[in-house]
Design a protein around this motif. Structure first.
Motif, PDB file in Angstrom:
ATOM      1  N   SER A  41       0.838  -1.205   0.000  1.00 39.32           N
ATOM      2  CA  SER A  41       0.000   0.000   0.000  1.00 39.32           C
ATOM      3  C   SER A  41       0.874   1.257   0.000  1.00 39.32           C
ATOM      4  O   SER A  41       0.574   2.254  -0.668  1.00 39.32           O
ATOM      5  CB  SER A  41      -0.929   0.002   1.224  1.00 39.32           C
ATOM      6  OG  SER A  41      -1.838  -1.082   1.157  1.00 39.32           O
ATOM      7  N   GLY A  45       1.140   4.262  -2.808  1.00 37.19           N
ATOM      8  CA  GLY A  45       1.096   5.686  -2.488  1.00 37.19           C
ATOM      9  C   GLY A  45       2.248   6.437  -3.131  1.00 37.19           C
ATOM     10  O   GLY A  45       2.066   7.550  -3.663  1.00 37.19           O
ATOM     11  N   ARG A  48       1.607   6.829  -6.853  1.00 37.34           N
ATOM     12  CA  ARG A  48       0.632   7.883  -7.142  1.00 37.34           C
ATOM     13  C   ARG A  48       1.285   9.262  -7.082  1.00 37.34           C
ATOM     14  O   ARG A  48       1.000  10.140  -7.901  1.00 37.34           O
ATOM     15  CB  ARG A  48      -0.525   7.777  -6.151  1.00 37.34           C
ATOM     16  CG  ARG A  48      -1.445   6.599  -6.435  1.00 37.34           C
ATOM     17  CD  ARG A  48      -2.405   6.325  -5.291  1.00 37.34           C
ATOM     18  NE  ARG A  48      -3.412   5.330  -5.697  1.00 37.34           N
ATOM     19  CZ  ARG A  48      -4.224   4.703  -4.853  1.00 37.34           C
ATOM     20  NH1 ARG A  48      -4.123   4.945  -3.534  1.00 37.34           N
ATOM     21  NH2 ARG A  48      -5.111   3.843  -5.309  1.00 37.34           N
TER      22      ARG A  48
END
Length: 308
Positions: A41, A45, A48
Motif C-alpha cells: 500500500s 502511495g 501515485r
C-alpha cells in the motif's frame, strides 16, 4: 515540465506497479512479491505521487487501472523486461543455445594447434557460436583486451599487462624440419656447425631477422644465413619440401607437418630452452559467463593436445 532524475526513482516501485496491474489486487500483488500488505500500500502511495495520478481505483473487488496507468503500462513493462534480460544475460551463458561471436587474438601457430579441436567441440555442442581469429601486436594486447576488441589472447606473454590475468596452457620447444632426404640430414649426427651453415627460414610476425636460434648460435660464435623471413607458419612446409631450406619451428606444429611425406622432423643440435604458451584476458571480463566458458574450453583443448 520538470524533468525526473532516474536516480530518484526506486526500481522496486515499477515492479510493484507491474504486480498490481496484473493482479488487480494490492493483496495479491503483495503476496506475489513476498511483501506485507502495508508495504505494498505504501508503494502504491509513492507511485501515485510519482506519476501524479491515482493509477488504480477499487471497482468492486478489483483495483482497476486508470487511463494513465493503462497508457504507461507498456513502457514500464518493456523497461522491466529489458532490465531482466540484461541481468540474466550477464549471469547466465548457455553455450548450447546462445548466439555469440568471440574474438581471439592469436598468431597462426596458436590458431593451428588450438582451433581445430575447439571448433570440433563447438560444432557438436555449441552450434551457434562464431569465432574470429585476430593477429595482434604484443605491445597492444592489453589495450585490445581492455577495449573488448578481443575476448582473450593466446601466445607467449613474459610480461602480462597490468589489468589482465594470464594462465599457462602448455610448454613448447623448438625442433627442425627439412625435406625428406635432405643431404645435411643424411650425415648423422648433425653438428651445430653444419646446422649453422644451412640456409634457414625464419617465421616472425615482427619482420625481424633474428630469432632465439640466432642468439644461441651467437653464444657459440656461429651465425646462420636467414634466406627467408615470413610471418605465416603454414606456408613453411611447402617451401621446405621443395628446397634445401630448413626451418626451426614449435614441436606441436612440426608433429602435424611430419604427416606429410615430403617433410622430416629432426632434433636441433643445440641446447634451447622451452617456453610457455599462455592465455590472457582482461580483468574486466573475469566474471563474465561467456568469457569464463571460453577460457575453460580453450584450456581444456589446448592442454589435451597429444603432441605436446
Amino acid at each position: 515540465m520538470k524533468s525526473i532524475e532516474l536516480g530518484q526513482i526506486d526500481l522496486n516501485l515499477l515492479v510493484a506497479f507491474e504486480a498490481i496491474f496484473e493482479e488487480r489486487s494490492v493483496t495479491m500483488a503483495a503476496a506475489r512479491l513476498y511483501l506485507g500488505q502495508p508495504a505494498m500500500s505504501a508503494a502504491l502511495g509513492r507511485l501515485r505521487t510519482l506519476f501524479g495520478d491515482e493509477l488504480f481505483i477499487r471497482v468492486g473487488r478489483e483495483m482497476q487501472p486508470t487511463r494513465k496507468a493503462t497508457a504507461i503500462a507498456p513502457g514500464i513493462f518493456a523497461a522491466l523486461h529489458q532490465v531482466r534480460q540484461t541481468i540474466q544475460a550477464s549471469q547466465d551463458f548457455n553455450p548450447a543455445s546462445d548466439r555469440r561471436d568471440f574474438a581471439i587474438g592469436s598468431a597462426d601457430y596458436t590458431s593451428f594447434v588450438v582451433m581445430p579441436k575447439l571448433l570440433d567441440h563447438c560444432q557438436a555442442v555449441s552450434p551457434h557460436l562464431n569465432f574470429r581469429m585476430i593477429e595482434f601486436e604484443k605491445d597492444r594486447v592489453g589495450e585490445l583486451l581492455e577495449q573488448g576488441a578481443i575476448d582473450l589472447a593466446l601466445g607467449v606473454f613474459p610480461k602480462p599487462s597490468r589489468q589482465t590475468h594470464c594462465l599457462p596452457l602448455f610448454q613448447e620447444r623448438f625442433v627442425g624440419i627439412a625435406r625428406k632426404n635432405h643431404p645435411a640430414l643424411l650425415q648423422k649426427p648433425l653438428s651445430i656447425e653444419k646446422f649453422a651453415s644451412l640456409s634457414h627460414v625464419l617465421v616472425t610476425i615482427r619482420g625481424d631477422t633474428t630469432g632465439e636460434v640466432d642468439r644461441v648460435l651467437a653464444d657459440r660464435n656461429l651465425q646462420r644465413r636467414i634466406a627467408l623471413t615470413i610471418p605465416h607458419l603454414l606456408v613453411v612446409p611447402s617451401i621446405v619440401a621443395s628446397s634445401d631450406l630448413v626451418a626451426t619451428i614449435a614441436s606441436r606444429a612440426a608433429s602435424y607437418f611430419s604427416a606429410l611425406d615430403a617433410i622430416e622432423v629432426f632434433e636441433l643440435p643445440l641446447e634451447m630452452t622451452s617456453w610457455t604458451v599462455s592465455m590472457m584476458w582482461s580483468k574486466l571480463a573475469d566474471r563474465d559467463g561467456a568469457n569464463c566458458w571460453l577460457r575453460q574450453t580453450v584450456k581444456q583443448y589446448a592442454r589435451s593436445d597429444c603432441h605436446a
